[in-house]
Design a protein around this motif. Structure first.
Motif, PDB file in Angstrom:
ATOM      1  N   GLY A  72       0.784  -1.235   0.000  1.00  0.00           N
ATOM      2  CA  GLY A  72       0.000   0.000   0.000  1.00  0.00           C
ATOM      3  C   GLY A  72       0.810   1.277   0.000  1.00  0.00           C
ATOM      4  N   ARG A  73       2.149   1.164   0.153  1.00  0.00           N
ATOM      5  CA  ARG A  73       2.955   2.376   0.359  1.00  0.00           C
ATOM      6  C   ARG A  73       3.693   2.854  -0.878  1.00  0.00           C
ATOM      7  NH1 ARG A  73      -0.423   2.142   4.177  1.00  0.00           N
ATOM      8  NH2 ARG A  73       0.111   0.754   5.882  1.00  0.00           N
ATOM      9  N   THR A  74       3.418   2.261  -2.017  1.00  0.00           N
ATOM     10  CA  THR A  74       4.149   2.663  -3.219  1.00  0.00           C
ATOM     11  C   THR A  74       3.794   4.089  -3.625  1.00  0.00           C
ATOM     12  OG1 THR A  74       4.055   0.366  -3.862  1.00  0.00           O
ATOM     13  CG2 THR A  74       4.753   1.908  -5.535  1.00  0.00           C
ATOM     14  N   THR A  75       2.532   4.441  -3.471  1.00  0.00           N
ATOM     15  CA  THR A  75       2.116   5.787  -3.861  1.00  0.00           C
ATOM     16  C   THR A  75       2.886   6.856  -3.067  1.00  0.00           C
ATOM     17  OG1 THR A  75      -0.037   4.922  -4.470  1.00  0.00           O
ATOM     18  CG2 THR A  75       0.116   7.301  -4.197  1.00  0.00           C
ATOM     19  N   PRO A  76       2.956   6.781  -1.718  1.00  0.00           N
ATOM     20  CA  PRO A  76       3.744   7.810  -1.032  1.00  0.00           C
ATOM     21  C   PRO A  76       5.237   7.768  -1.347  1.00  0.00           C
ATOM     22  CG  PRO A  76       2.811   6.251   0.565  1.00  0.00           C
ATOM     23  CD  PRO A  76       2.161   5.988  -0.764  1.00  0.00           C
ATOM     24  N   LEU A 107      -3.823   6.585  -2.038  1.00  0.00           N
ATOM     25  CA  LEU A 107      -4.346   6.797  -3.397  1.00  0.00           C
ATOM     26  C   LEU A 107      -5.295   7.990  -3.412  1.00  0.00           C
ATOM     27  CD1 LEU A 107      -4.704   5.878  -6.348  1.00  0.00           C
ATOM     28  CD2 LEU A 107      -6.517   4.349  -5.558  1.00  0.00           C
ATOM     29  N   VAL A 108      -6.210   8.007  -2.449  1.00  0.00           N
ATOM     30  CA  VAL A 108      -7.200   9.084  -2.391  1.00  0.00           C
ATOM     31  C   VAL A 108      -6.509  10.441  -2.237  1.00  0.00           C
ATOM     32  CG1 VAL A 108      -8.998  10.107  -0.908  1.00  0.00           C
ATOM     33  CG2 VAL A 108      -9.113   7.682  -1.533  1.00  0.00           C
TER      34      VAL A 108
ATOM     35  N   ALA B  67       3.938  10.190   5.636  1.00  0.00           N
ATOM     36  CA  ALA B  67       5.079  11.089   5.908  1.00  0.00           C
ATOM     37  C   ALA B  67       6.379  10.290   5.959  1.00  0.00           C
ATOM     38  CB  ALA B  67       4.860  11.844   7.213  1.00  0.00           C
ATOM     39  N   GLY B  68       6.335   9.124   6.596  1.00  0.00           N
ATOM     40  CA  GLY B  68       7.523   8.276   6.672  1.00  0.00           C
ATOM     41  C   GLY B  68       7.955   7.810   5.290  1.00  0.00           C
ATOM     42  N   PHE B  69       7.003   7.342   4.496  1.00  0.00           N
ATOM     43  CA  PHE B  69       7.351   6.788   3.186  1.00  0.00           C
ATOM     44  C   PHE B  69       7.684   7.872   2.154  1.00  0.00           C
ATOM     45  CE2 PHE B  69       5.510   2.930   5.000  1.00  0.00           C
ATOM     46  CZ  PHE B  69       6.426   1.991   4.566  1.00  0.00           C
ATOM     47  N   THR B  70       7.043   9.040   2.236  1.00  0.00           N
ATOM     48  CA  THR B  70       7.430  10.109   1.309  1.00  0.00           C
ATOM     49  C   THR B  70       8.839  10.601   1.656  1.00  0.00           C
ATOM     50  OG1 THR B  70       6.132  11.638   2.676  1.00  0.00           O
ATOM     51  CG2 THR B  70       5.150  10.957   0.593  1.00  0.00           C
TER      52      THR B  70
END
Lengths: 250, 361
Positions: A72-76, A107-108, B67-70
């Motif tokens: 789920g974290r690919t977008t950020p 995503l949203v 915030a962590g992943f960006t």
């Protein structure tokens, strides 16, 4: 005389044959994506992110800098890359679980903020790698490991209409489409337009690709194809939902 | 673009959150990714006021996971990037920090501890020690600085970026709500004016050259298929960590020579302990104070050396034994008894420390 298979230039031949299950649609989506990248000549400045789940098998698929992150974290992650270096073309590649369940808030919000990235979401109506559990996109009545008697929409809700949702919350400069591996030529056109939309700095670009999962669907080749071509498009309409300043297709 | 944020040195009187923002700007940080949570909000407030003046960027994300992943994304793009959080936000951010541990991503996270567990209070505690030091799944390695003054908040925020990029371990500055909100005098400075050179950053993705033709593509992953493969990767990380740890570990000692009671405390509690030492010295008591500055890695050898000679070790902390766990582990095998003064989520005064020490003497 044998004819060598046609592969996109940006594919990494050392990692082929690829690791997806026989009959999986990921290979077709990645082929269409690879051809789109080739035609736009952006291999050198593209960065590719993939999720946990089947999409992670694409971590070394291309001759393109790639990162595999969490479910789920690919977008950020790709948002973070693009914000820090807007010169790059960022592609976030994920499944329906990563995009519509565990990573739906990303995503949203990426769509709402009109992040200048391209999200490619492969919808195979179930969680493939974890063994075929119900996904947000599982069709009503469809049997999975966690809906063994068929998905009951009264208790679990209806299949997520991802592109429709993204189209509803993005500004006019976004690009949104749904393609299918049963029409790779069209899918490639959608992916190319999604990338062009990012290249021109317009805004968020989102393509959902309908795909098959014969392993967990427990279908043979013919039935898999029938499900993709007949059952899925009843709920998930193929076509472009949002094209900035252009005519939609489908 | 405007000139340097700070020319030379300047005396200042500001809150801890303001100090962190100034330090990050002074340290040539390119981009902050953040999500509001008390008591760290003003780090973002000051950053967003200063950043545009110096060509820096900011993104307010949808939550701390993002915030962590960006922030990881920013580092992957080769930019000096950071985030800040507290409490439940720190919990959410551990997922990204775990990825940073596995992939050796030099991410910097500032934590301003608040009360816990769960929402608890937004004020103060030292209850985020365990999570900040060991919050990831698996046994990743990370560097954690615990600051006790505003000067240190400034110094160690700058240092965190250099240590992170030099050693490629995720690096944390562990402050607290008191430090966030109180004002204090300090000297802010341009790192260069003190001979501090910022370690150059470099991209993990999007480097020069056509991947596959001019160079190999960078394929970063944190998923491994076999036990042996993972064993190799983790063993390599830990070997590297053990080599680096003694270079990174920092501590301070006060009156430790010949001390009967060795007080161990970190962060702002150190200040109360120093106040207590003054009074206890006047009373002719043999009391010393060992303060770990890095909580991970902890200066184990130095601590053992002092603890071995003391009659008793007294751990003083605003949590229910989180520092004590680190100390017990570090001095395992010594016969010196460990006593505690634990006040989870509450501040500690010099008078209280004096009283506790007197109970032991």
């Amino acid at each position: 005389m044998s004819v060598a298979p046609q592969m996109p230039k940006c594919w990494r031949l050392e990692t082929k044959v690829h690791k997806f299950c026989p009959g999986c649609g990921h290979g077709l989506v990645l082929k269409a994506l690879g051809e789109a990248i080739d035609e736009l000549d952006i291999q050198g400045k593209t960065v590719f992110g993939c999720d946990i789940g089947c999409s992670l098998l694409a971590w070394d698929f291309f001759n393109i800098d790639s990162v595999q992150t969490h479910h789920g974290r690919t977008t950020p992650v790709i948002t973070g890359v693009k914000r820090a270096n807007p010169e790059l073309i960022g592609i976030a590649y994920m499944g329906d679980g990563g995009g519509y369940a565990i990573g739906s808030q990303h995503l949203v919000n990426a769509a709402s903020r009109n992040e200048k990235i391209t999200v490619v979401l492969v919808n195979n109506t179930n969680y493939g790698m974890t063994g075929g559990q119900m996904a947000p996109t599982t069709l009503p009545g469809q049997k999975t490991e966690t809906s063994p008697y068929g998905r009951d929409v009264d208790s679990t809700g209806n299949p997520t209409q991802g592109p429709e949702m993204v189209a509803a919350i993005t500004p006019e400069s976004a690009y949104v489409a749904r393609g299918t591996v049963s029409n790779v030529r069209q899918l490639k056109k959608f992916l190319k337009r999604a990338l062009e939309n990012q290249i021109s700095g317009n805004g968020f670009s989102f393509v959902e690709a309908l795909s098959g999962c014969p392993t967990n669907w427990r279908t043979n080749a013919a039935e898999t194809w029938k499900f993709i071509e007949e059952a899925m498009p009843q709920y998930f309409k193929i076509g472009e939902l949002k094209v900035p300043g252009d005519k939609k297709e489908g | 673009m405007a000139g340097k944020p700070i020319e030379g040195e300047k005396r200042a009187f500001m809150t801890g959150n303001e100090v962190v923002a100034w330090a990050a700007v002074a340290a040539d940080v390119d981009i902050m990714y953040g999500y509001p949570i008390t008591p760290q909000n003003e780090i973002m407030h000051y950053w967003t006021r200063m950043a545009p003046k110096y060509g820096r960027e900011f993104l307010q994300t949808e939550d701390e996971i993002s915030a962590g992943f960006t922030t990881i994304g920013g580092v992957l793009a080769g930019r000096r990037s950071f985030t800040a959080t507290a409490g439940p936000g720190n919990t959410l951010m551990q997922e990204a920090m775990s990825m940073a541990e596995m992939m050796r991503i030099p991410i910097v996270q500032v934590v301003t501890q608040r009360g816990g567990p769960s929402t608890a209070t937004v004020i103060y505690s030292q209850q985020e020690v365990t999570m900040t030091c060991f919050g990831g799944n698996g046994e990743g390695a990370r560097i954690v600085y615990s600051t006790s003054t505003h000067q240190e908040l400034f110094d160690y925020t700058i240092k965190a970026f250099n240590i992170a990029w030099k050693y490629r371990f995720p690096t944390f500055v562990l402050g607290d709500g008191y430090q966030s909100k109180m004002r204090e005098s300090l000297t802010i400075y341009d790192p260069e004016s003190r001979g501090i050179k910022m370690v150059p950053t470099e991209p993990y993705m999007g480097n020069e050259g056509l991947p596959g033709t001019d160079r190999d593509p960078h394929h970063l992953r944190n998923t491994y298929n076999t036990e042996d493969e993972l064993y190799g990767v983790v063993t390599d990380i830990m070997k590297n960590w053990e080599k680096v740890a003694p270079e990174v570990a920092e501590y301070q000692e006060y009156d430790v020579e010949g001390a009967d009671v060795l007080i161990v405390a970190h962060g702002v509690v150190t200040r109360a302990v120093q106040g207590a030492l003054k009074q206890l010295k006047e009373e002719g008591k043999n009391v010393g104070h060992f303060r770990p500055i890095t909580l991970r890695p902890i200066a184990e050898d130095q601590l053992r050396k002092r603890a071995e000679k003391a009659k008793v070790v007294l751990v003083v902390e605003s949590s229910y034994g989180q520092l004590k766990k680190l100390i017990t582990d570090a001095i395992y095998g010594l016969s010196t008894p460990i006593k505690t003064f634990l006040k989870p989520g509450e501040g500690i005064t010099a008078e209280e420390v004096v009283e506790e020490v007197n109970k032991l003497l």
